[in-house]
Write an enzyme that holds these catalytic residues in place. Structure first.
Site, PDB file in Angstrom:
ATOM      1  N   ASP A   5       0.866  -1.177   0.000  1.00 22.98           N
ATOM      2  CA  ASP A   5       0.000   0.000   0.000  1.00 22.98           C
ATOM      3  C   ASP A   5       0.905   1.230   0.000  1.00 22.98           C
ATOM      4  O   ASP A   5       2.126   1.131   0.139  1.00 22.98           O
ATOM      5  CB  ASP A   5      -0.976  -0.015   1.185  1.00 22.98           C
ATOM      6  CG  ASP A   5      -2.212   0.851   0.889  1.00 22.98           C
ATOM      7  OD1 ASP A   5      -2.154   1.687  -0.044  1.00 22.98           O
ATOM      8  OD2 ASP A   5      -3.228   0.701   1.575  1.00 22.98           O
TER       9      ASP A   5
HETATM   10  C1  BGC Z   1      -5.110   3.177   0.069  1.00 27.97           C
HETATM   11  C2  BGC Z   1      -5.304   2.107  -0.981  1.00 27.97           C
HETATM   12  C3  BGC Z   1      -5.198   2.705  -2.349  1.00 27.97           C
HETATM   13  C4  BGC Z   1      -3.857   3.389  -2.487  1.00 27.97           C
HETATM   14  C5  BGC Z   1      -3.640   3.997  -3.844  1.00 27.97           C
HETATM   15  C6  BGC Z   1      -3.860   4.002  -0.194  1.00 27.97           C
HETATM   16  O1  BGC Z   1      -3.796   5.100   0.653  1.00 27.97           O
HETATM   17  O2  BGC Z   1      -5.037   2.573   1.334  1.00 27.97           O
HETATM   18  O3  BGC Z   1      -6.539   1.487  -0.794  1.00 27.97           O
HETATM   19  O4  BGC Z   1      -5.358   1.721  -3.316  1.00 27.97           O
HETATM   20  O5  BGC Z   1      -3.779   4.432  -1.523  1.00 27.97           O
HETATM   21  O6  BGC Z   1      -4.448   5.073  -4.066  1.00 27.97           O
END
Ligand code: BGC
Length: 785
Positions: free
Chosen positions: A315
Site C-alpha cells: 500500500d
Molecule cells: C489506500 C489504498 C489505495 C492506495 C492507492 C492508499 O492510501 O489505502 O486502498 O489503493 O492508496 O491510491
C-alpha cells in the site's frame, strides 16, 4: 492519501499540458488508435524478435528470456510504482529511459484520456534499453466515470453477479482511459462501523464476501485480463486491515491464526482462486508484524499454500512505514523486510529503489528473492498483454464513458442496494393518491454526496439527486415541495473534489432552516426526510467515534416528527449508524447508502414502488457505538442468553438495532417448517434441507431465504452461533408459494483449525432457513462417519 492524490492530479495536469510542446515526449504511433508496438522492436539489430518480444512464445519463456537480459538496476526498477508527484517531468523521463519505473499510480487517468499514459508509455517502450512497458494503476473502487453504489451497498443486493456486472463496466471505462490495473476489490472483512473503509467492502460475512470477491475479480479481469476492455484486479488490503483497534484507520490489529483463517482470509482466497493477478499488502500491524512485512501471510500462506502466481504491491508507502511501525531501523532494513516477506512492488516510497542494489551486491538480500519478485511483476505485465499492446486507443475513451447500459446498470444497482428497515402501516411505497409531497433534509437536492467516497472521476453534472428524480417521476397532478432544513454537519469541513483537477470545495455548514422545513411538512400529505453523514466521512482515513447523525439532523428529525405526520426517512451513509430514536419514531426507514450517480433515480423507484426493496443488510446495525464491534457470526460465551450473570450491558440491550440479513419488502412472507431429507448425513455425502416460502401479502415481492449452520461441538475450536452458508433470492407473486431447498456438503460444514487444517467433523449440526440471522428455529442433523 487523499491530499497527496490531489497534488498528483495538479502536477500531472501541468505535465500533460507541458508535454504537448515538450520534445522529451516524442515518438508514438502515427495513429492515435494504434495499440501495438510498431517497427521499433529491435528487429533491425538481429533480424528477428527476441524471445521475450515474441507473442507466440509462452509467458514463462518470455519472462525467463527477459530476466536474463536485465541488469540489476533494471530489475530493481521493475519493483517501483511512482505516484508522479515527486519528479519533475524531465527527471521522470530520464528515469523512464533508464528503466527505473515499473508502474504509475493514477497517472493514466489524469484527464480521463489515455494521452498522458501513452506519452509515458512511449518513453518506456521506445527509449529504454529493453522496452519494458509500464503498468498503470488506479482506484476504480465502485466505478470510474459511471459511479455505482458503494461496495457495501451493492453487497446488500445479495447478488454477487451484480458485482460482476458493475465491475465489468468499471473495467471498460477504466481501460478506455488508459488504466491497466485497478486497486480493487477491497475484500477486507469489517465488523466495526467506526472504520470508514467499511464502505469499501462487502460487510461482515466471509462466505457471502467470498462470492462477492470472486465476482468482482471476474468483472474486472473477464476470462482474459489482456482483453482491451478488461483490467488486472488487486485484492486489498492483505490482511486484517478491517480489524483496526477502535475502528481508527491504520491502527494495530491483533488477530489469532484461528480467526484469521476462518474470517479474514476466505475472501482473499476466493479472489486468488478466481484468478486475481495482484494483491496489495496492508498498512496495519498484524499480531506482531506489520502486514507489509509479514512473511507468514505473504509467503507461507499466499505463495506456499495458495500458490498465488501474481505479484503483491505494497500500500502507499507501507514499506517505508515499517520504520514508523518500529520494526525497521532505516530504509535498507525496511526494503529487506518488505521484499523478503513477499512484497514485490513498492508503492510510492523508494526504499527498494534506493537500497536494493547495494543490498543485493553485498548479499544481504538474496538475488534469488529479487529475481522472483521481478519475475512475478513481469508475468503480470505479459499476462495483461502490455508487451504486445502497450498503448491505449486514444479514441476509444470518447465513446466509452457513461454508455446507456452503464447508466441503466447504475440505476438498477442503486435500487437493488436499498434496504427497507421499517415500514409501519405500509406508508411505503408512496401513495399515488397523495397530492403533495414534502422532500426534506440536507441530502434532498444534493447530487455530489450521492457519489460516496472514492469517486474522483464522478462529475457533478452526471449525478441525479433525489429531488431531480422525484420531480421527474411525479405524476402531473402531484405537487412537490423541497426544503433542506439544515446542513449535513453544523460546523467543520466537508471536502469535495469530484472532477479531476477541480479544486477541493468546502461546502457551507451551520445552516438552520428547520422552521421552513416544518412548514413544508405541515402542508404535505407525505413526508420524505433525507438524513445521513457526509461522504468524506467514509473511506480512507475517515473513522468516526460516534455513529449518530451529525449536526442538527436529529433536531430537524424531531421537529418534523412533532408535526404528528408519518415521516419516511431515507438514509445516505457509508456505514451502519446507531439511530435508535429514528427507529422508534420514523414511520419508515429506507437505507440508501451512497447510491452513486443514478442514486436519485434508483431510490425514487423504490419509494414509488416501481422497484422492489429487495436489499438485506450485510452488516449489523448497533444500537449504540458502545456495542461495537458487533457481528452476527460471533462465538458463544460460556454464559449465553440474557439475564443475570449473562454479560448484559447494565445500561442498554445486548441485541443489535438491525441484525445481519435484515430487510423488509413491500409484502410479507411466510417461512414454513424446515424439512430435512434425512436426520443424518454421511461424511463425504450431502443433505438437503427445504421449506415452503409463501408471499402472504397483496403485492409481488422478493425475499432472500438465508441458510445458516452451526457446528455444535468442534474439536478444532468453537464455531460461531450461526454462519451463513447459502441463500436464494426469490420473487413471488401475491399468494404464490415456492419450495426452497439447499443441498449441504462438507464444504459448508468445515472450518480451519489454528494450524490451517480444514476439518469436517462428525457430530451434531444445527440448521436454519430464515429471513435474517436473528430469526427462525433450528433443526438438527448428525454428520456420521
Ligand atoms: C489506500 C489504498 C489505495 C492506495 C492507492 C492508499 O492510501 O489505502 O486502498 O489503493 O492508496 O491510491
Amino acid at each position: 492519501m487523499k491530499f497527496a492524490t490531489l497534488l498528483i492530479y495538479m502536477f500531472a495536469a501541468s505535465v500533460a499540458t507541458a508535454a504537448d510542446t515538450n520534445s522529451i515526449y516524442r515518438g508514438g504511433p502515427s495513429s492515435p488508435s494504434a495499440t501495438t508496438r510498431q517497427g521499433w522492436i529491435d528487429l533491425d539489430k538481429n533480424g528477428r524478435k527476441d524471445i521475450y518480444e515474441d507473442p507466440s512464445q509462452p509467458v514463462a519463456k518470455r519472462v525467463d528470456d527477459l530476466l536474463k537480459r536485465m541488469t540489476l538496476a533494471e530489475k530493481i526498477g521493475q519493483l517501483w510504482q511512482s505516484a508522479m508527484a515527486k519528479d519533475s517531468d524531465r527527471k521522470l523521463a530520464e528515469k523512464l529511459k533508464a528503466g527505473g519505473v515499473s508502474s504509475f499510480l493514477d497517472g493514466s487517468a489524469l484527464i480521463e484520456t489515455p494521452v498522458m499514459r501513452n506519452k509515458l508509455q512511449h518513453i518506456a517502450v521506445e527509449q529504454s534499453r529493453l522496452g519494458i512497458p509500464l503498468i498503470f494503476g488506479h482506484d476504480s473502487i465502485h466505478g470510474f466515470r459511471t459511479v455505482f453504489p458503494i461496495p457495501l451497498a451493492q453487497a446488500c443486493a445479495w447478488e454477487p453477479e451484480l458485482f460482476e456486472r458493475t465491475q465489468t463496466i468499471s473495467a471498460r471505462e477504466s481501460a478506455a482511459a488508459g488504466i491497466d490495473w485497478v486497486f480493487s476489490p477491497m475484500v477486507d472483512l469489517a465488523r466495526d462501523p467506526r472504520w470508514g473503509r467499511i464502505a469499501e467492502g462487502f460487510g461482515e460475512d466471509p462466505w457471502l464476501g467470498a462470492l462477492d470477491a470472486a465476482a468482482s475479480v471476474r468483472g474486472f479481469q473477464g476470462t482474459n485480463c489482456a482483453d482491451t476492455n478488461r483490467v488486472v484486479a488487486c485484492l486489498k488490503h492483505y490482511v486484517g486491515y478491517g480489524a483496526a483497534e477502535g475502528g481508527r484507520d491504520y491502527n494495530t490489529t491483533e488477530i489469532s491464526e484461528f480467526t484469521l483463517r476462518n474470517y479474514y482470509l476466505p475472501q482473499f482466497k476466493a479472489g486468488v482462486d478466481a484468478g486475481a493477478w495482484t494483491l496489495m499488502s496492508a498498512f496495519n500491524e498484524l499480531s506482531g508484524m506489520p502486514a507489509s512485512a509479514n512473511r507468514h501471510t505473504l509467503t507461507e500462506i499466499l505463495r506456499n499454500e495458495w500458490k498465488f502466481p501474481g505479484f503483491v504491491v505494497s500500500d502507499w508507502e507501507s514499506v517505508s512505514e515499517l520504520i514508523d511501525h518500529g520494526v525497521a531501523a532505516d530504509n535498507a532494513e525496511a526494503a529487506r523486510l518488505g521484499l523478503t516477506a513477499g512484497v514485490d512492488m513498492e508503492m510510492v516510497s523508494t526504499t527498494y529503489a534506493d537500497t536494493l542494489k547495494q543490498q543485493v551486491e553485498q548479499g544481504t538480500v538474496p538475488k534469488k528473492v529479487l529475481d522472483e519478485a521481478v519475475r512475478r511483476v513481469l508475468t503480470v505485465k505479459f499476462e495483461k498483454g502490455l508487451f504486445d499492446h502497450p498503448f491505449t486507443d486514444g479514441n476509444a475513451f470518447k465513446t466509452a464513458l457513461l454508455q446507456p447500459d452503464a447508466i441503466d446498470l447504475a440505476r438498477e444497482a442503486a435500487a437493488k442496494s436499498c434496504v427497507l428497515l421499517k415500514n409501519e402501516n405500509s406508508v411505503l411505497p408512496l401513495s399515488p393518491h397523495a397530492k403533495k409531497l414534502a422532500l426534506i433534509g440536507p441530502f434532498a437536492e444534493d447530487a455530489e454526496e450521492m457519489a460516496g467516497p472514492w469517486s474522483s472521476r464522478a462529475h457533478t453534472n452526471d449525478i441525479v439527486s433525489l429531488a431531480d428524480a422525484v420531480r421527474a417521476q411525479l405524476p402531473f397532478d402531484f405537487q412537490l415541495v423541497v426544503a433542506r432544513g439544515c446542513s449535513i454537519i453544523d460546523s467543520g469541513k466537508i471536502r469535495r473534489h469530484l472532477e479531476s483537477f477541480s479544486p477541493i470545495k468546502e461546502i457551507p455548514t451551520g445552516t438552520n432552516e428547520i422552521a421552513r422545513a416544518v412548514e413544508a411538512a405541515q402542508s404535505a400529505d407525505e413526508i420524505i426526510l433525507t438524513l445521513g453523514e457526509p461522504r468524506d466521512w467514509s473511506g480512507e482515513d475517515a473513522s468516526r467515534s460516534d455513529l449518530g447523525l451529525p449536526g442538527r439532523q436529529m433536531e430537524l428529525f424531531n421537529a418534523i416528527v412533532a408535526t404528528g405526520k408519518p415521516v419516511i426517512v431515507v438514509l445516505f451513509n457509508g456505514r451502519p449508524l446507531a439511530i435508535p430514536q429514528i427507529q422508534k419514531k420514523a414511520a419508515a426507514i429506507l437505507e440508501a447508502w451512497f447510491p452513486g450517480i443514478q442514486g436519485g433515480n434508483g431510490v425514487a423507484e423504490v419509494l414509488f414502488g416501481v422497484a422492489d426493496p429487495a436489499g438485506r443488510l450485510t452488516t449489523t446495525f448497533p444500537r449504540s457505538v458502545g456495542q461495537v464491534p458487533m457481528y452476527y457470526n460471533h462465538l458463544n460465551t460460556g454464559r449465553p442468553g440474557i439475564g443475570e450473570y449473562k454479560g448484559n450491558y447494565a445500561d442498554g440491550p445486548n441485541d443489535p438495532l438491525y441484525p445481519f440479513g435484515f430487510g423488509l419488502a413491500y409484502t410479507t412472507f411466510g417461512f414454513g417448517k424446515v424439512q430435512l431429507a434425512a436426520p443424518t448425513m454421511k461424511l463425504g455425502g450431502t443433505i438437503t434441507a427445504s421449506l415452503q416460502l409463501t408471499n402472504t401479502g397483496v403485492r409481488a415481492g422478493t425475499e432472500v431465504a438465508q441458510l445458516y449452520l452451526r457446528d455444535v461441538a468442534a474439536s478444532g475450536g468453537p464455531r460461531p452461533v450461526r454462519e451463513l452458508k447459502g441463500f436464494q433470492k426469490i420473487l413471488l407473486q401475491p399468494g404464490e408459494s415456492r419450495d426452497v431447498s439447499f443441498t449441504i456438503s462438507g464444504n459448508e460444514l468445515g472450518y480451519y483449525d489454528v494450524k490451517g487444517n480444514w476439518l469436517v467433523e462428525p457430530g451434531k449440526f444445527q440448521l436454519w432457513i430464515a429471513k435474517d440471522s436473528a430469526s427462525g428455529e433450528p433443526v438438527e442433523f448428525e454428520l456420521k462417519k
